[in-house]
Design a protein around this motif. Structure first.
Motif, short mmCIF file in Angstrom:
data_model
loop_
_atom_site.label_atom_id
_atom_site.label_comp_id
_atom_site.label_asym_id
_atom_site.label_seq_id
_atom_site.Cartn_x
_atom_site.Cartn_y
_atom_site.Cartn_z
N UNK A 1 -12.24 -35.61 -2.60
CA UNK A 1 -11.48 -36.31 -3.63
C UNK A 1 -12.31 -37.39 -4.32
N UNK A 2 -13.36 -37.87 -3.69
CA UNK A 2 -14.23 -38.87 -4.30
C UNK A 2 -15.40 -38.23 -5.05
N UNK A 3 -15.34 -36.89 -5.26
CA UNK A 3 -16.38 -36.13 -5.97
C UNK A 3 -17.70 -36.11 -5.22
N UNK A 4 -17.63 -36.30 -3.91
CA UNK A 4 -18.84 -36.19 -3.09
C UNK A 4 -19.01 -34.74 -2.63
N UNK A 5 -20.26 -34.22 -2.62
CA UNK A 5 -20.46 -32.81 -2.29
C UNK A 5 -20.23 -32.52 -0.81
N UNK A 6 -19.56 -31.41 -0.56
CA UNK A 6 -19.34 -30.93 0.81
C UNK A 6 -20.12 -29.64 1.07
N UNK A 7 -20.38 -28.89 0.02
CA UNK A 7 -21.06 -27.61 0.16
C UNK A 7 -20.93 -26.83 -1.13
N UNK A 8 -20.94 -25.50 -1.02
CA UNK A 8 -20.90 -24.65 -2.21
C UNK A 8 -20.16 -23.36 -1.89
N UNK A 9 -19.45 -22.85 -2.87
CA UNK A 9 -18.82 -21.53 -2.80
C UNK A 9 -19.53 -20.66 -3.83
N UNK A 10 -20.18 -19.57 -3.35
CA UNK A 10 -21.03 -18.77 -4.23
C UNK A 10 -20.60 -17.30 -4.15
N UNK A 11 -20.39 -16.69 -5.33
CA UNK A 11 -20.00 -15.28 -5.41
C UNK A 11 -21.11 -14.47 -6.05
N UNK A 12 -21.33 -13.25 -5.55
CA UNK A 12 -22.39 -12.37 -6.05
C UNK A 12 -21.79 -11.06 -6.56
N UNK A 13 -22.36 -10.56 -7.67
CA UNK A 13 -21.96 -9.27 -8.24
C UNK A 13 -23.20 -8.41 -8.47
N UNK A 14 -22.99 -7.11 -8.43
CA UNK A 14 -24.06 -6.18 -8.78
C UNK A 14 -24.06 -5.87 -10.27
N UNK A 15 -22.95 -6.21 -10.97
CA UNK A 15 -22.83 -6.03 -12.41
C UNK A 15 -22.95 -7.40 -13.07
N UNK A 16 -23.96 -7.59 -13.90
CA UNK A 16 -24.21 -8.91 -14.48
C UNK A 16 -23.18 -9.30 -15.55
N UNK A 17 -22.28 -8.39 -15.92
CA UNK A 17 -21.29 -8.69 -16.96
C UNK A 17 -19.93 -9.06 -16.38
N UNK A 18 -19.83 -9.24 -15.09
CA UNK A 18 -18.53 -9.48 -14.45
C UNK A 18 -18.08 -10.95 -14.52
N UNK A 19 -18.99 -11.86 -14.81
CA UNK A 19 -18.62 -13.29 -14.79
C UNK A 19 -18.19 -13.70 -16.20
N UNK A 20 -16.87 -13.84 -16.39
CA UNK A 20 -16.35 -14.33 -17.66
C UNK A 20 -15.73 -15.71 -17.42
N UNK A 21 -15.32 -16.43 -18.49
CA UNK A 21 -14.73 -17.77 -18.31
C UNK A 21 -13.53 -17.78 -17.39
N UNK A 22 -12.73 -16.70 -17.42
CA UNK A 22 -11.57 -16.66 -16.55
C UNK A 22 -11.96 -16.64 -15.08
#
Length: 716
Positions: free
Chosen positions: A293-314
């Motif tokens: 809640x204080x905007x301090x980093x805890x870690x990261x959530x990272x997603x991977x795709x084999x299709x480079x066109x799958x990441x849209x704004x939604x």
């Protein structure tokens, strides 16, 4: 307008319409020009051509600026010319106002194509190389063809809008379902390890991606640790047991900047830490930081795709929302982990509470209610329309001394946020009740918990604590609807309780308990406002319906009453609804009470003994029991006055026909008395030792801003 769904069908339809127009008007060729905007403000592009080669028409030429075409393309009027070469409106010369390279035209007929609301779609143009070939009939035919063209374009546009709206709704529903699933998953996660284990597979399935990894900062804050995404080859995962922040990869950059990182295709090879690493088929990475809640980093959530066109704004917004939930859950579980480490040696009551907390993780609401000696319980829960989770909850908490606390609450809102907060509040209430706090104190402490969570939400809650043996009912509410009582005479009424301030509003809020005695077979109904409240009628209609059902079904079981109330809800649910019906068989022993208040003066000890003698004599208690009771009373009252300096409350209770006698002394201090060893020459320090010898049992319970020390005797 004519893109996406139906584009091919539209072009085929307009080609047919243009062909028909050429035939019906007697033209040598015709064209439909479709309206579209460009950076300069507008243009008309050829869409279909009949009777001529489309390449002979101008391509993307601003025809609307040509004098002969302006009236038609602006939607002003139909233009018909017997001979454009001799028509003074359009100039003279070889082109007579036509664009360069335009096919030869002598007879000219042009009709605007507009929607019923006069929005310009384009124009239908017909031409003939010979003069005077178009008459009034040709113009009527051209207008009819233009109307068909407008209808075809408009229908395709509406069809495309409907398809996009339906697709957007489906995408929104899928994303909402993921957020709901993650909320439920996190609410059942009792530790950081469980979050790390459960979140990645759930997100992987929901996003249909190759893999998800949840990495946390280590204790030193210099590296990310955790299992890498299964989308990466096994030898790559083995080679990276931890990822130092100094290694430049999308995940470390997201943590260092506090912003999401999207990297696709060849961009991945530009990261120094990725060069030379076998990443298998991964072609797209989205890394989102996990922040508290204080905007301090805890870690990261990272997603991977084999299709480079799958990441849209939604997708990015959705992963950001999931990361926000995970960050809050990690903050909570890390604190819980630290507290568990610091408190290894818990008392049996805390162990029981931990067991309850683990049970809570199996669901937001209790899966099974305890079997009670003298109470039957029925519960019902209904989510708001179009919602799968909500903020209403109920609970039944049984204490070792035979008391049972019935809880019902309502967190503001009926969404995933409300459901997550509800789980936390249910845990808090259960914890405080299990520790022995009375309903009013449990509400006050839960209020503090909610304020510390700083969610900006509030909640209402009602606690009803019943002594099954005696029928004593203690009720405290925090802005919640009061319980309904169906007594043994069949009368229905609301309990007269202090309303209290909702939880999460006032840090200084205090809650007053209401005490009453259920002397026979009784039904008590606790409910949330969703059971009775509707937008047009408020709560009056719903309350009246519920009272009527209680009265009509006064001879039924609690399950039948609960079914009747749910079936009789007089409105479509716009809020979550929870219901808890108690069927109390009545007290198993008779109870007689007597009490007095004593000033903080040691001379009051004698008054306490005198009050005791008069009361026990009236009750017919034997002399031996009275003598023991006198010693216990003297010690408890002396301790209360000496060590607290507050007024003391002496309460005497007889159960049955002299089966048990309870002596209770309350004071204004929350500090519990501690037995101590007294030497042979000491003048004091033997009080609790005397109580322990004489009493069958004794104990201390918190009550409001003070405590009550009690001792129980079994007459000889």
């Amino acid at each position: 307008m004519a893109t996406g769904l139906g584009r091919l069908e539209l072009r085929q339809a307009l080609q047919s319409i243009t062909d028909a127009g050429v035939s019906m008007t007697g033209a040598q060729y015709g064209a439909f020009f479709y309206s579209d905007e460009d950076a300069e403000g507008g243009r008309f592009d050829v869409y279909t051509v009949s009777g001529a080669d489309a390449r002979s028409f101008p391509d993307r030429v601003p025809l609307r600026h040509t004098a002969m075409f302006v009236p038609t393309f602006s939607g002003a009027r139909v233009v018909r010319s017997a001979d454009v070469l001799a028509d003074p409106r359009y100039g003279t010369g070889s082109t007579s106002g036509l664009p360069t390279h335009h096919p030869a035209v002598r007879s000219y007929l042009a009709v605007p194509v507009t929607t019923p609301d006069e929005r310009i779609i384009g124009a239908l143009l017909f031409g003939h190389r010979e003069p005077d070939r178009f008459d009034e009939g040709s113009e009527v035919a051209a207008r009819a063809v233009a109307a068909h063209a407008a209808a075809a374009v408009e229908n395709t546009r509406l069809l495309g809008q409907a398809h996009r709206a339906r697709q957007q709704a489906e995408d929104t529903a899928q994303r909402l379902q993921l957020l709901q699933d993650i909320t439920a998953l996190l609410s059942t996660a009792a530790s950081t390890a469980q979050i790390v284990e459960r979140v990645p597979p759930a997100v992987t399935t929901a996003l249909d991606c190759a893999g998800v990894q949840l990495l946390l900062l280590d204790a030193a804050g210099t590296s990310l640790v955790g299992p890498l995404s299964p989308a990466l080859p096994e030898h790559t995962r083995r080679a990276w047991p931890r990822v130092p922040l100094e290694v430049s990869v999308p995940s470390t950059h997201a943590v260092l900047t506090g912003a999401p990182v999207r990297s696709v295709g060849a961009e991945l090879d530009e990261w120094p830490g990725v060069r030379g690493v076998d990443r298998g088929g991964v072609q797209a990475v989205l890394a989102v930081p996990l922040l508290d809640r204080a905007r301090r980093p805890l870690g990261v959530l990272s997603a991977n795709w084999e299709d480079e066109h799958r990441i849209d704004p939604g997708v990015t917004d959705l992963v950001l929302a999931v990361a926000g939930q995970v960050g809050q859950a990690l903050e909570r579980t890390r604190l819980a982990d630290a507290q568990q480490e610091a408190q290894r040696k818990l008392t049996e009551s805390v162990k029981a509470l931990s067991a309850v907390a683990r049970d809570l993780q199996s669901g937001l609401l209790p899966r099974r209610l305890p079997e009670l000696e003298r109470v039957r319980v029925a519960v019902r829960y209904l989510p708001a329309a179009a919602a799968e989770v909500g903020g209403d909850w109920y609970d039944v908490i049984e204490s070792p001394d035979g008391r049972v606390t019935f809880v019902i609450g309502d967190v503001q809102g009926h969404n995933t946020t409300a459901a997550g907060l509800m789980g936390q509040l249910r845990t808090a209430v259960r914890a405080y009740v299990s520790e022995g706090h009375d309903p009013a104190t449990a509400l006050a402490r839960t209020n503090s918990v909610l304020l510390q969570l700083d969610t900006g939400l509030f909640a209402t809650c009602c606690l009803a604590q019943l002594d099954q043996a005696t029928g004593e009912l203690v009720v405290a509410t925090a802005g919640h609807p009061p319980p309904l009582l169906l007594d043994r005479a069949g009368q229905v009424g609301e309990l007269d309780v202090d309303a209290g301030v909702p939880l999460g509003i006032d840090e200084d809020a205090a809650y007053e308990p209401t005490r009453l005695l259920l002397t026979g077979h009784s039904r008590v109904l606790l409910h949330t406002d969703g059971v009775v409240e509707s937008a047009p009628d408020g709560t009056e209609r719903g309350l009246a319906a519920m009272r009527q059902i209680l009265h009509e079904r006064r001879a039924d079981t609690c399950d039948a009453i609960a079914d009747g109330v749910v079936a009789g809800i007089p409105h479509r649910l716009t809020d979550d609804a929870a219901l808890l019906v108690l069927d109390y068989a009545g007290p198993s022993v008779q109870r007689t009470d007597a009490g007095t208040t004593l000033a903080p003066d040691l001379r009051e000890v004698a008054e306490a003994r005198l009050f005791l003698h008069r009361t026990l004599r009236a009750w017919g208690v034997d002399d031996d029991t009275t003598a023991s009771a006198e010693l216990i009373t003297s010690e408890l009252v002396t301790n209360a006055i000496t060590h607290t300096g507050t007024p003391a409350r002496l309460q005497l209770t007889r159960f049955g026909e002299g089966e048990h006698l309870r002596i209770a002394v309350g004071d204004g201090s929350t500090r519990h008395p501690t037995p101590r060893e007294a030497g042979p020459d000491a003048l004091g320090g033997r009080g609790l030792a005397i109580v322990d010898v004489l009493a069958e049992s004794w104990g201390v319970r918190d009550e409001g801003d003070g405590k009550v020390v009690w001792a129980q005797l079994a007459p000889r």
